[in-house]
Structure formats: structure tokens, C-alpha cells
Design a protein around this motif. Structure first.
Motif, PDB file in Angstrom:
ATOM      1  N   MET A   1       0.791  -1.402   0.205  1.00  0.00           N
ATOM      2  CA  MET A   1       0.083   0.298   0.265  1.00  0.00           C
ATOM      3  C   MET A   1       0.320   1.862  -0.095  1.00  0.00           C
ATOM      4  SD  MET A   1      -3.654   0.907   2.233  1.00  0.00           S
ATOM      5  CE  MET A   1      -2.957   2.190   3.617  1.00  0.00           C
ATOM      6  N   ALA A   2       0.677   2.082  -0.725  1.00  0.00           N
ATOM      7  CA  ALA A   2       1.250   3.106  -0.599  1.00  0.00           C
ATOM      8  C   ALA A   2       1.073   4.508   0.483  1.00  0.00           C
ATOM      9  CB  ALA A   2       0.703   4.202  -2.392  1.00  0.00           C
ATOM     10  N   ASP A   3       2.260   5.441   0.475  1.00  0.00           N
ATOM     11  CA  ASP A   3       1.759   5.554   1.250  1.00  0.00           C
ATOM     12  C   ASP A   3       0.504   7.157   1.257  1.00  0.00           C
ATOM     13  OD1 ASP A   3       3.921   4.767   2.949  1.00  0.00           O
ATOM     14  OD2 ASP A   3       5.533   6.180   2.164  1.00  0.00           O
ATOM     15  N   PRO A   4       0.129   7.892   2.152  1.00  0.00           N
ATOM     16  CA  PRO A   4      -0.900   8.350   2.006  1.00  0.00           C
ATOM     17  C   PRO A   4      -0.105  10.012   1.509  1.00  0.00           C
ATOM     18  CG  PRO A   4      -0.746   8.293   4.508  1.00  0.00           C
ATOM     19  CD  PRO A   4       0.084   7.067   4.095  1.00  0.00           C
ATOM     20  N   THR A  14      -3.753  14.174   6.542  1.00  0.00           N
ATOM     21  CA  THR A  14      -3.398  13.654   4.824  1.00  0.00           C
ATOM     22  C   THR A  14      -4.272  13.571   3.766  1.00  0.00           C
ATOM     23  OG1 THR A  14      -4.045  11.951   6.726  1.00  0.00           O
ATOM     24  CG2 THR A  14      -1.919  12.304   6.478  1.00  0.00           C
ATOM     25  N   VAL A  15      -4.340  13.169   2.806  1.00  0.00           N
ATOM     26  CA  VAL A  15      -5.420  13.000   1.999  1.00  0.00           C
ATOM     27  C   VAL A  15      -7.240  11.479   2.503  1.00  0.00           C
ATOM     28  CG1 VAL A  15      -6.073  12.468  -0.120  1.00  0.00           C
ATOM     29  CG2 VAL A  15      -4.733  13.472   0.430  1.00  0.00           C
ATOM     30  N   ALA A  16      -6.414  10.492   3.554  1.00  0.00           N
ATOM     31  CA  ALA A  16      -7.003   9.673   4.095  1.00  0.00           C
ATOM     32  C   ALA A  16      -7.942   9.921   4.559  1.00  0.00           C
ATOM     33  CB  ALA A  16      -6.234   8.882   4.767  1.00  0.00           C
ATOM     34  N   GLY A  17      -8.785   9.243   4.444  1.00  0.00           N
ATOM     35  CA  GLY A  17     -10.263   9.663   5.277  1.00  0.00           C
ATOM     36  C   GLY A  17     -11.413  10.935   4.538  1.00  0.00           C
ATOM     37  N   TRP A  26      -6.436  19.106  -2.508  1.00  0.00           N
ATOM     38  CA  TRP A  26      -5.626  19.911  -2.491  1.00  0.00           C
ATOM     39  C   TRP A  26      -4.245  20.088  -3.860  1.00  0.00           C
ATOM     40  CZ3 TRP A  26      -2.336  16.977   1.738  1.00  0.00           C
ATOM     41  CH2 TRP A  26      -3.526  16.667   2.665  1.00  0.00           C
ATOM     42  N   THR A  27      -3.351  21.311  -3.289  1.00  0.00           N
ATOM     43  CA  THR A  27      -2.269  21.819  -4.676  1.00  0.00           C
ATOM     44  C   THR A  27      -1.134  20.956  -4.163  1.00  0.00           C
ATOM     45  OG1 THR A  27      -2.889  23.204  -3.619  1.00  0.00           O
ATOM     46  CG2 THR A  27      -1.593  23.610  -5.259  1.00  0.00           C
TER      47      THR A  27
END
Length: 62
Positions: A1-4, A14-17, A26-27
């Protein structure tokens, strides 16, 4: 699994969730190859706007 995807401005978000709409806000900073979350982007824009409207210091550069 890739890092968030993580904000590089130190907030730790983080983008997670997040919803798709939030994640799309996000930019990606092309030159430095980093991500910035919408909250940090907004705070930076407000700080830059405040600097642009602040009167120049006396005796300083124009």
C-alpha cells in the motif's frame, strides 16, 4: 500500500479519510514536488494578502 498524501507545510494532515471533493482541493507544488492541504493554502494566501496590504516600514525598501 502506498503512503498517504501528506501536507508538506507541517500540519500533518493527510488525504486519507477525506471526501473526493476535499481530496481534489489539495495542491501539488510542481517545483518542490510536495503537496499542500487546502487549509494551509488558505492560511498562506491570507498571510500573503496581509503582507501585500501592510504599509512599508519607514526607512526600508519600497
Amino acid at each position: 500500500m502506498a503512503d498517504p498524501i501528506r501536507c508538506s507545510d507541517g500540519c500533518g494532515r493527510t488525504v486519507a479519510g477525506q471526501s473526493d471533493a476535499e481530496a481534489k482541493a489539495w495542491t501539488f507544488l510542481e517545483i518542490s514536488k510536495r503537496w499542500r492541504c487546502p487549509t494551509c493554502a488558505r492560511e498562506l494566501a491570507l498571510a500573503n494578502a496581509a503582507c501585500a496590504t501592510a504599509p512599508a516600514a519607514e526607512g526600508g525598501a519600497p
